[in-house]
Design a protein around this motif. Sequence first.
Motif, short mmCIF file in Angstrom:
data_model
loop_
_atom_site.label_atom_id
_atom_site.label_comp_id
_atom_site.label_asym_id
_atom_site.label_seq_id
_atom_site.Cartn_x
_atom_site.Cartn_y
_atom_site.Cartn_z
N ALA A 147 0.90 -1.08 -0.01
CA ALA A 147 -0.01 0.05 -0.03
C ALA A 147 0.84 1.19 0.04
N PHE A 148 1.86 1.17 0.50
CA PHE A 148 2.95 2.24 0.62
C PHE A 148 3.58 2.64 -0.79
N LEU A 149 3.90 1.33 -1.37
CA LEU A 149 4.42 1.50 -2.41
C LEU A 149 3.63 2.16 -3.53
N ALA A 150 2.11 1.63 -3.33
CA ALA A 150 1.13 2.27 -4.43
C ALA A 150 1.20 3.86 -3.95
N TRP A 151 1.19 4.16 -2.68
CA TRP A 151 1.10 5.52 -2.38
C TRP A 151 2.73 6.33 -3.10
N PHE A 152 3.68 5.55 -2.95
CA PHE A 152 4.94 6.08 -3.34
C PHE A 152 4.89 6.25 -4.96
N SER A 153 4.24 5.33 -5.71
CA SER A 153 4.02 5.63 -7.23
C SER A 153 2.99 6.88 -7.26
N GLY A 154 2.25 7.17 -6.53
CA GLY A 154 1.52 8.40 -6.54
C GLY A 154 2.50 9.54 -6.32
N TYR A 155 3.45 9.41 -5.48
CA TYR A 155 4.16 10.38 -4.92
C TYR A 155 5.42 10.70 -6.20
N ARG A 156 5.61 9.52 -6.82
CA ARG A 156 6.48 9.91 -8.25
C ARG A 156 5.57 10.54 -9.30
N PHE A 157 4.41 10.18 -9.26
CA PHE A 157 3.30 10.95 -10.06
C PHE A 157 3.40 12.38 -9.98
N SER A 158 3.15 12.79 -8.78
CA SER A 158 2.89 13.93 -8.39
C SER A 158 4.39 15.03 -8.67
N GLU A 159 5.60 14.17 -8.48
CA GLU A 159 6.83 14.87 -8.85
C GLU A 159 6.98 14.81 -10.29
N GLY A 160 6.56 14.08 -11.04
CA GLY A 160 6.66 14.05 -12.59
C GLY A 160 7.94 12.98 -12.78
N ASN A 161 7.94 12.21 -11.97
CA ASN A 161 8.98 11.19 -11.93
C ASN A 161 8.60 9.84 -12.18
N ASN A 162 7.28 9.58 -12.56
CA ASN A 162 6.75 8.19 -12.85
C ASN A 162 7.12 7.68 -14.14
N LYS A 163 7.07 6.32 -14.29
CA LYS A 163 7.17 5.85 -15.81
C LYS A 163 5.76 5.17 -15.91
N THR A 164 5.35 5.10 -17.06
CA THR A 164 3.98 4.76 -17.71
C THR A 164 4.19 3.76 -18.65
N TYR A 165 3.35 2.58 -18.14
CA TYR A 165 3.46 1.30 -19.06
C TYR A 165 2.09 1.17 -19.99
N GLY A 166 2.04 0.63 -20.94
CA GLY A 166 0.79 0.27 -21.83
C GLY A 166 0.47 1.42 -22.60
N ASN A 167 -0.95 1.42 -23.03
CA ASN A 167 -1.45 2.42 -23.78
C ASN A 167 -2.60 2.93 -23.41
N THR A 168 -3.21 4.38 -23.47
CA THR A 168 -4.31 4.90 -22.99
C THR A 168 -5.45 4.30 -23.72
N ASN A 169 -5.56 3.54 -24.85
CA ASN A 169 -6.63 3.04 -25.47
C ASN A 169 -7.10 1.90 -24.56
N GLU A 170 -6.32 1.31 -23.99
CA GLU A 170 -6.43 -0.12 -23.39
C GLU A 170 -6.15 0.03 -21.77
N GLY A 171 -5.20 0.85 -21.40
CA GLY A 171 -5.16 0.97 -19.87
C GLY A 171 -3.62 1.01 -19.60
N THR A 172 -3.33 1.78 -18.72
CA THR A 172 -2.03 1.97 -18.21
C THR A 172 -1.75 1.62 -16.85
N ILE A 173 -0.16 1.39 -16.73
CA ILE A 173 0.16 1.22 -15.23
C ILE A 173 0.99 2.40 -14.92
N LEU A 174 0.90 3.10 -13.87
CA LEU A 174 1.83 4.22 -13.48
C LEU A 174 2.77 3.62 -12.02
N VAL A 175 4.03 3.60 -12.34
CA VAL A 175 4.98 3.62 -11.19
C VAL A 175 5.89 4.37 -10.99
#
Length: 189
Positions: free
Chosen positions: A161-189
């Motif tokens: 759960a903390f790692l999921a939160w940390f992925s959100g933190y990385r997203f808010s800092e603009g440091n996340n990596k995105t996998y997949g495509n928007t047509n189908e679905g993405t995973i953000l870490v």
Amino acid sequence: MHIGIDYGARQAGTTVACFYLDGSWHLEQVEKKKDADQFLINVIESVSPSKIFIDAPLTLPEVYGKNKFSPDDDFHYRVCDRETGAMSPLFMGGLTARAIRLKTIWEYSGISVMETYPAQLINILSLKEFYKKDLIRFQEEFRTIHENLPSEFKNWHQADAFLAWFSGYRFSEGNNKTYGNTNEGTILV
């Protein structure tokens, strides 16, 4: 403010919400034999985050939106699953359906809901040596990456759960990596 969620079976007691509010960490874990979905609905309602990062599939493979199929279509995996090594949303069946339902409820309330995958974050951060093996050592090693952690994880569900939160933190800092495509679905870490 955002929340990280490790999402589990409905009554297994493994679902955890993690958030940082008013200078304090909160790791809220559902009790065994209690409805995890209702627990999360209550947590989200009381905390009112703007974003949720959840470790659960939130979409199905793109083929299921088509009217006609081809032999080359992938009926099991999304692009993001293949890129991260995640399980097929179809393999997790009911959990996937429940997660998509919760996403729909929360998005109708104006909350952004994004899929994350803690195991992929562990790969990026090079912490695989300790992940799911030594909880105390894992937390010590993670503290070298991000000093402000909950004082102690009681189990791996809280860590995820903390790692999921940390992925959100990385997203808010603009440091996340995105996998997949928007047509189908993405995973953000």
